[in-house]
Structure formats: C-alpha cells, structure tokens
Motif scaffolding. Structure first.
Motif, PDB file in Angstrom:
ATOM      1  N   ARG A 139       0.905  -1.164   0.018  1.00  0.00           N
ATOM      2  CA  ARG A 139       0.076   0.046  -0.124  1.00  0.00           C
ATOM      3  C   ARG A 139       0.843   1.242   0.065  1.00  0.00           C
ATOM      4  O   ARG A 139       1.907   1.192   0.181  1.00  0.00           O
ATOM      5  N   PRO A 140       0.276   2.279  -0.371  1.00  0.00           N
ATOM      6  CA  PRO A 140       1.134   3.553  -0.368  1.00  0.00           C
ATOM      7  C   PRO A 140       1.679   3.925   1.153  1.00  0.00           C
ATOM      8  O   PRO A 140       2.549   4.585   1.107  1.00  0.00           O
ATOM      9  N   ASP A 141       1.225   3.417   1.980  1.00  0.00           N
ATOM     10  CA  ASP A 141       1.818   3.675   3.379  1.00  0.00           C
ATOM     11  C   ASP A 141       2.714   2.612   3.759  1.00  0.00           C
ATOM     12  O   ASP A 141       3.099   2.588   5.025  1.00  0.00           O
ATOM     13  N   ASP A 147      -5.133  -9.119  -0.530  1.00  0.00           N
ATOM     14  CA  ASP A 147      -6.364  -9.063  -0.950  1.00  0.00           C
ATOM     15  C   ASP A 147      -6.965 -10.636  -1.020  1.00  0.00           C
ATOM     16  O   ASP A 147      -6.506 -10.928  -2.070  1.00  0.00           O
ATOM     17  N   ASN A 181     -15.087 -12.348  15.844  1.00  0.00           N
ATOM     18  CA  ASN A 181     -15.435 -11.131  15.649  1.00  0.00           C
ATOM     19  C   ASN A 181     -16.071 -10.582  14.581  1.00  0.00           C
ATOM     20  O   ASN A 181     -15.587 -10.711  13.521  1.00  0.00           O
ATOM     21  N   LYS A 182     -17.121  -9.972  14.542  1.00  0.00           N
ATOM     22  CA  LYS A 182     -17.775  -9.927  13.219  1.00  0.00           C
ATOM     23  C   LYS A 182     -17.557  -8.683  12.559  1.00  0.00           C
ATOM     24  O   LYS A 182     -17.882  -8.462  11.401  1.00  0.00           O
ATOM     25  N   HIS A 183     -16.505  -7.893  13.011  1.00  0.00           N
ATOM     26  CA  HIS A 183     -15.961  -6.925  12.394  1.00  0.00           C
ATOM     27  C   HIS A 183     -14.760  -7.180  11.667  1.00  0.00           C
ATOM     28  O   HIS A 183     -14.299  -6.258  10.763  1.00  0.00           O
ATOM     29  N   TYR A 184     -14.326  -8.309  11.564  1.00  0.00           N
ATOM     30  CA  TYR A 184     -13.224  -8.833  10.400  1.00  0.00           C
ATOM     31  C   TYR A 184     -13.722 -10.097   9.870  1.00  0.00           C
ATOM     32  O   TYR A 184     -14.129 -11.157  10.460  1.00  0.00           O
ATOM     33  N   PRO A 185     -13.900 -10.383   8.570  1.00  0.00           N
ATOM     34  CA  PRO A 185     -13.830 -11.675   7.882  1.00  0.00           C
ATOM     35  C   PRO A 185     -13.082 -12.640   8.423  1.00  0.00           C
ATOM     36  O   PRO A 185     -11.949 -12.433   8.681  1.00  0.00           O
ATOM     37  N   ALA A 199      -4.409  -3.055   9.011  1.00  0.00           N
ATOM     38  CA  ALA A 199      -4.839  -2.126   7.999  1.00  0.00           C
ATOM     39  C   ALA A 199      -6.411  -1.569   8.256  1.00  0.00           C
ATOM     40  O   ALA A 199      -6.624  -0.519   8.091  1.00  0.00           O
ATOM     41  N   SER A 200      -7.096  -2.705   8.411  1.00  0.00           N
ATOM     42  CA  SER A 200      -8.591  -2.288   8.610  1.00  0.00           C
ATOM     43  C   SER A 200      -8.770  -1.228   9.870  1.00  0.00           C
ATOM     44  O   SER A 200      -9.598  -0.428   9.814  1.00  0.00           O
ATOM     45  N   ASP A 203      -6.984   2.332   8.857  1.00  0.00           N
ATOM     46  CA  ASP A 203      -7.744   3.085   8.035  1.00  0.00           C
ATOM     47  C   ASP A 203      -9.055   3.694   8.764  1.00  0.00           C
ATOM     48  O   ASP A 203      -9.476   4.641   8.125  1.00  0.00           O
ATOM     49  N   ARG A 204      -9.008   3.293   9.951  1.00  0.00           N
ATOM     50  CA  ARG A 204     -10.231   3.809  10.670  1.00  0.00           C
ATOM     51  C   ARG A 204      -9.696   4.523  11.631  1.00  0.00           C
ATOM     52  O   ARG A 204     -10.550   5.017  12.681  1.00  0.00           O
TER      53      ARG A 204
END
Lengths: 262, 125
Positions: A139-141, A147, A181-185, A199-200, A203-204
């Motif tokens: 990623r750019p960072d 993916d 944890n339903k916030h990450y697949p 990363a997820s 980004d938040r």
C-alpha cells in the motif's frame, strides 16, 4: 562466394537485431536509463511508511496479551496440530528470530527468552514480487497487504518470505475460532494469510490491536518517515536491529535489545 | 434413397424431440420471492431498481475501495454515507440473509462465494 540466399538471410538477421536493439527495454539498458523494478523503491510511495519497534527491554516474558488481542481481532484460529498453525504475530527463540546475528555468548536473558515476531512489512517485499495475481501488494503507506479475494493459494509468497510470516489454510478455520469478531471476515480453506499491520483498524484511525493490548509499552507503532513521531524518537535514543538485514528487504519492524530511557 | 419411408419420419421425429424445450409450453419461471428487510428501514444504499440490477458490481466497488484503495466510506448518489462492510452494513438491514439474499439467488441460480469468510448473522446463533 556467398550465394544469394545466404546473403539475404544474413541481411535479415542483421535487420532483426537492429530492430531488437531499438525496443524500449534494450534502449533503456544501452543508454543506462534506470529500469523500474516491479516494486517501486522508496519508503511506501505516499510519504508515510508505517513501522513498529519491539522493545525487548520492556516486553514481559511469558506475556501473550498482544498475541491474544491480534487473534481475537482477526479471527485467527487455534489449531491443535502445529502443522496447521496460522501465524499473524507469534513468539520464537533468539536464535530463530535472528539467525546470522545470534551467537552463543549473548546474554543468557536474551538466549533463553521468547521474542515476538510478525510480518516485517518490508520495503522490498519478496512476497509481493512473486505473487502472480497481485493478491499481495504494497500500500502507499508501506503496509504489505493481502486481497483475499484474489488469493489462489499457490503459496509462492510463502516460499518468497524469508521470515516464515505466512501461513496456508490447510483446513477450514471456522470451527477453531474461539470467539468470532464480526468486524473482520474469517478466511477459508485454500488461502494464505499473514499479519496486516491492522490495516482495517489503521484506516479507521485506530492503532494495531497488539500495540493497544501491550500494557508495558513494549510495542511502538508509527510513521517511520516522520522525524517527530514517537517511533522515530525511540529509534533515535536506542540502537535498533532488523531481522536478516543482509537480504535487502529492509523490514519496517525494528527490535531494541537493551533499553535506554524511553 | 433407400428406406425413405422410415428415414424421413424418423428425422422429423428426432427434430421434434430435439427442439421440444423451445416450443413446448411447459414449466414456469415462477414469481420472484418477496424481499425481506429489517422493519423500520426505508431505503437501500442506492434506489431499489439500481440495487436489484447492480448490487454485485456495487459490492465489487466496495471490496476494492476498502481493501485496495484505503477508503472505507461510501457516499451514495443521494449523498448518504455508509460504512463499507458486507457484514455490518448490508447484512445489518438485510439481517435475514437466507430469506433475502439466498432466496433470490436460489431463484436466479446465482451462487456467490462470500460466506466462507464473510460472517452472517446466522453464524452467531
């Protein structure tokens, strides 16, 4: 005397060679122009290069808070068979983490202890180079991300990674995830996975889960390109080490062995 | 030609049978299943007709935006903002996945392979 047919053939071969020399890559090579590798050089390409310092002087022996936080956050399964193990952040001995630099006369406190280790988010990541589908990319960072939708499970990246930071899902991980944890697949059988530097979360606007969970402040996360960042301050005050620096991957994860005043 | 009496009717019968599915008035496409949405929600991310026709493309956009372009917020054509998440946005309103997504996909013969990884409300039970 050379017969006509041979002359013609030689002339054609000569023309073909001249034509080949005129092609872009050949011209670049002849004129000494830099040829850009598949992974552009330079820290990240966007001014930010995320990195981590692991300060072993502060890291408590036997503590597994960072590991647990990471595994809960990303639904990392716990298999009983070590052959099936999925690794994001894990602990290993000094001689395994720093082969080539480790030696038998190092302090016993270092030789005997476990050292946290994770994906190094290299500046020159071999896994990105070898991935045939661009499922792994930088990623750019500077985060080396995956993916999962593109991963075909070929495992070239596992062969490419010199740090053993990648694991293959030989089995369906779902039944081996303690709390979902339903916030990450989750992932499924047949894909490779590794640490994402959160990363997820990043980004938040959050920090990595392991850093947040570390109560002793042994983990510092930040922008390696910002001289005023906490991570750079820590690195200016202490000698840091990278894993296998001789390979030229330039890891973004640094280690401190003897703590100064941080 | 020998055996014209047998060959020609035979050919005709074969053609009739081979093309049977095209002209025989049998079967029925049925009516699409009713959609089931969490009570109290009025509108989808985009207008219903757009969603019906293009939700797969929208999900691909969402996926690439979050995973590859570092952007986890979607601004709809009406300016409303949504957190990009299949599980926590789409399936929050369409919380009954089997009655909503699956029922229509069964009807349409579509088989998205998302649920081996993306968590559904049914997984929690």
């Amino acid at each position: 005397m050379i017969d006509k047919a041979r002359r013609k053939l030689i002339a054609r071969l000569g023309a073909a060679i001249l034509f080949g020399l005129g092609s872009a890559p050949a011209l670049d090579a002849l004129l000494g122009r830099a040829v850009r590798a598949s992974t552009p050089k330079g820290p990240g390409n966007g001014g930010i290069r995320r990195g981590m310092v692991i300060n072993l002087a502060k890291c408590t022996e036997g503590c597994t808070k960072c590991l647990e936080a990471c595994h809960t956050e990303h639904n990392v399964p716990a298999f009983d068979n070590p052959k099936d193990e999925i690794k994001w952040i894990w602990k290993d001995g000094y001689h395994n983490v720093f082969p080539g630099q480790a030696h038998a006369l190092a302090p016993q406190s270092i030789q005997g202890r476990d050292i946290p280790t994770l994906c190094n988010h290299c500046e020159n990541p071999p896994c990105v180079r070898v991935c045939p589908t661009k499922a792994t990319f930088k990623r750019p960072d500077g985060i080396v991300a995956m993916d999962f939708h593109r991963c075909i499970g070929c495992r070239f990246c596992m062969a490419g990674c010199p740090y053993g930071s990648r694991s293959f899902n030989w089995r369906d991980p779902r039944p081996f995830i303690k709390t979902v944890n339903k916030h990450y697949p989750t992932r499924e059988k047949g894909v490779v996975e590794k640490c994402s530097f959160c990363a997820s979360r990043v980004d938040r606007g959050l920090g990595p889960a392991c850093v947040e969970a570390c109560v002793s402040g042994a983990l510092v996360f930040g922008n390696l390109n910002d001289p005023s960042s906490e991570i750079r301050r820590v690195m200016a005050d202490n000698l840091t080490m990278q894993r296998k620096p001789e390979l030229g991957t330039n890891p973004s994860v640094y280690y401190i062995f003897q703590g100064g005043d941080v | 030609m020998h055996d014209k009496k047998i060959v020609l009717p035979g050919l005709a019968l074969f053609l009739a049978l081979a093309t049977l599915p095209f002209w025989a008035p049998s079967g029925n496409a049925g009516t699409p299943p009713e959609s089931v949405v969490k009570p109290g929600t009025e509108s989808c991310v985009e207008p219903v007709e757009v969603m019906r026709a293009r939700h797969m493309q929208l999900l691909n956009e969402w996926r690439d935006s979050a995973v590859r372009d570092l952007n986890r917020e979607y601004v709809s054509s009406t300016g409303k903002k949504f957190n990009i998440s299949l599980t926590n946005t789409c399936l929050d309103c369409h919380s009954n996945k089997s009655e909503f997504c699956d029922r229509c996909h069964d009807y349409a013969g579509a088989r998205p392979r998302c649920w081996g990884c993306h968590i559904t409300p049914e997984d929690h039970q």
